[in-house]
Design an enzyme around this catalytic site. Structure first.
Site, PDB file in Angstrom:
ATOM      1  N   TYR A 168     -47.221 -35.182 -23.890  1.00 54.68           N
ATOM      2  CA  TYR A 168     -46.010 -34.545 -24.559  1.00 54.68           C
ATOM      3  C   TYR A 168     -46.196 -33.053 -24.964  1.00 54.68           C
ATOM      4  O   TYR A 168     -47.383 -32.635 -25.142  1.00 54.68           O
ATOM      5  CB  TYR A 168     -45.737 -35.560 -25.654  1.00 54.68           C
ATOM      6  CG  TYR A 168     -44.201 -35.308 -26.391  1.00 54.68           C
ATOM      7  CD1 TYR A 168     -43.066 -35.553 -25.651  1.00 54.68           C
ATOM      8  CD2 TYR A 168     -44.260 -34.602 -27.745  1.00 54.68           C
ATOM      9  CE1 TYR A 168     -41.995 -35.067 -26.034  1.00 54.68           C
ATOM     10  CE2 TYR A 168     -43.095 -34.489 -28.525  1.00 54.68           C
ATOM     11  CZ  TYR A 168     -41.885 -34.806 -27.571  1.00 54.68           C
ATOM     12  OH  TYR A 168     -40.731 -34.439 -27.937  1.00 54.68           O
TER      13      TYR A 168
ATOM     14  N   ASN B 143     -28.483 -44.958 -18.167  1.00 54.61           N
ATOM     15  CA  ASN B 143     -28.806 -46.234 -18.651  1.00 54.61           C
ATOM     16  C   ASN B 143     -29.977 -46.051 -19.700  1.00 54.61           C
ATOM     17  O   ASN B 143     -30.281 -47.354 -19.990  1.00 54.61           O
ATOM     18  CB  ASN B 143     -29.275 -47.154 -17.560  1.00 54.61           C
ATOM     19  CG  ASN B 143     -30.385 -46.472 -16.527  1.00 54.61           C
ATOM     20  OD1 ASN B 143     -30.274 -45.452 -16.200  1.00 54.61           O
ATOM     21  ND2 ASN B 143     -31.104 -47.648 -16.263  1.00 54.61           N
TER      22      ASN B 143
ATOM     23  N   TYR C 101     -33.251 -32.277 -20.386  1.00 52.24           N
ATOM     24  CA  TYR C 101     -33.935 -32.831 -21.681  1.00 52.24           C
ATOM     25  C   TYR C 101     -35.039 -33.717 -21.290  1.00 52.24           C
ATOM     26  O   TYR C 101     -35.885 -34.271 -22.222  1.00 52.24           O
ATOM     27  CB  TYR C 101     -33.117 -33.381 -22.717  1.00 52.24           C
ATOM     28  CG  TYR C 101     -32.537 -34.660 -22.294  1.00 52.24           C
ATOM     29  CD1 TYR C 101     -33.103 -35.943 -22.663  1.00 52.24           C
ATOM     30  CD2 TYR C 101     -31.494 -34.887 -21.562  1.00 52.24           C
ATOM     31  CE1 TYR C 101     -32.586 -37.062 -22.539  1.00 52.24           C
ATOM     32  CE2 TYR C 101     -31.120 -35.966 -21.228  1.00 52.24           C
ATOM     33  CZ  TYR C 101     -31.554 -37.119 -21.732  1.00 52.24           C
ATOM     34  OH  TYR C 101     -31.083 -38.487 -21.264  1.00 52.24           O
TER      35      TYR C 101
END
Length: 328
Positions: free
Chosen positions: A53, A151, A238
């Site tokens: 991350y 989804n 994103y």
């Protein structure tokens, strides 16, 4: 008291975390002891455990970036909160825990009687969806928006928030068995990604002018969204679920003036003033409390099953969010 702690990071996220006992002192001046009721596992949490991350906490650390709880005990000098009150936990505070101490000023009171499982997801995915729809294009009722990863949790919130604003959505998924759930959630058009996506978007929308595309996949999926836009349109990325960098052709960038932007909610939180954050939380929590905004939940796990919960959250074919309920 137990929390989900990790002392190192590695490629298999569930292997680095475990539930361990700990103790807390009584709340000090201005502090509150909170009993955590629900805390989701987001893709960013999994990437934090693997070290991939964009922002990583120092080790050792407790997992979890968002959640809700009930006020259990007030420290000296605390006003405006009461025992039993539902509160939003501070972003990035290590929420996979049965209890935490927090500064009273950092807690956001939430509507009483609302579903804690739904409220626990308030600080990451709903704001992302809301800001993607509002901050990159001047959209009016009746306009179309195209998104992939429809989804996903963010994709589901995009569909609901767009519908609340009178916007119409083209929703792209990567497998056929994901189409039905997106359509049932209110997606106006649901398509499976592929080389002929641009032609199918044009046909489904009657050749409508589309100014905004929302991308969470990367690779050639970004270019297909770019080609679906009208000249001067914006693709906002994103995420990179496909594992590849965003690709946008010179033809899209130069000849059609397509813009590629990035969005990271953590950066928005750092730059937004307290009133902006409070207004956003108030708007979204009200919609959640009234049932107008919700996410699909696949399963809940207790704190002792944190490894199983992380493994399921990291799997590729979930139909909803995994939520930790530490005190269930």
């Amino acid at each position: 008291m137990k929390h989900a702690r990790y002392t190192h990071r590695g490629p298999v996220p569930q292997d680095v975390i475990e539930a361990v006992e700990f103790t807390l002192p009584p709340p000090a001046e201005g502090q509150v002891l909170v009993e955590v009721t629900a805390a989701p596992i987001n893709p960013s949490d999994v990437l934090t455990l693997t070290g991939q991350y964009g922002s990583l906490p120092p080790l050792p650390a407790v997992g979890g970036n968002e959640g809700v709880g009930r006020v259990a005990e007030l420290g000296p000098g605390v006003a405006g909160l009461k025992p039993g009150q539902c509160v939003l936990l501070p972003v990035g505070s290590g929420t996979w825990t049965t209890h935490m101490l927090a500064d009273a000023k950092a807690l956001v009171p939430l509507p009483d009687g609302a579903d804690h499982l739904q409220l626990s997801m308030l600080t990451v995915n709903p704001p992302t969806a809301r800001l993607l729809l509002s901050d990159f294009a001047d959209l009016q009722p009746g306009d179309w928006v195209v998104q992939n990863a429809a989804n996903s949790a963010v994709g589901g919130y995009v569909v609901q928030l767009a519908k609340a604003r009178g916007l119409r959505t083209v929703n792209v998924v990567r497998r056929d068995d994901a189409r039905a759930a997106v359509a049932e959630a209110g997606g106006d058009v649901v398509l499976v990604d592929g080389d002929d996506l641009v032609a199918r978007v044009r046909e489904a929308t009657g050749g409508a002018t589309i100014a905004l595309a929302i991308d969470a996949v990367g690779g050639m999926a970004t270019e297909r969204l770019a080609q679906s836009l009208a000249p001067g349109g914006t693709v906002v990325n994103y995420g990179a679920m496909g594992g590849e960098a965003c690709l946008v052709s010179p033809a899209s960038l130069i000849f059609r003036d397509i813009r590629l932007r990035g969005f990271w909610l953590s950066r928005w939180y750092k730059s937004a003033d307290p009133k902006m954050r409070a207004d956003l939380f108030r708007e979204l929590s009200g919609m959640i409390a009234s049932g107008r905004l919700r996410a699909q939940i696949q399963a809940t796990y207790g704190i002792d099953a944190i490894r199983e919960a992380v493994a399921e959250a990291a799997s590729g074919k979930r139909s909803g969010k995994i939520v930790i309920t530490p005190n269930a």
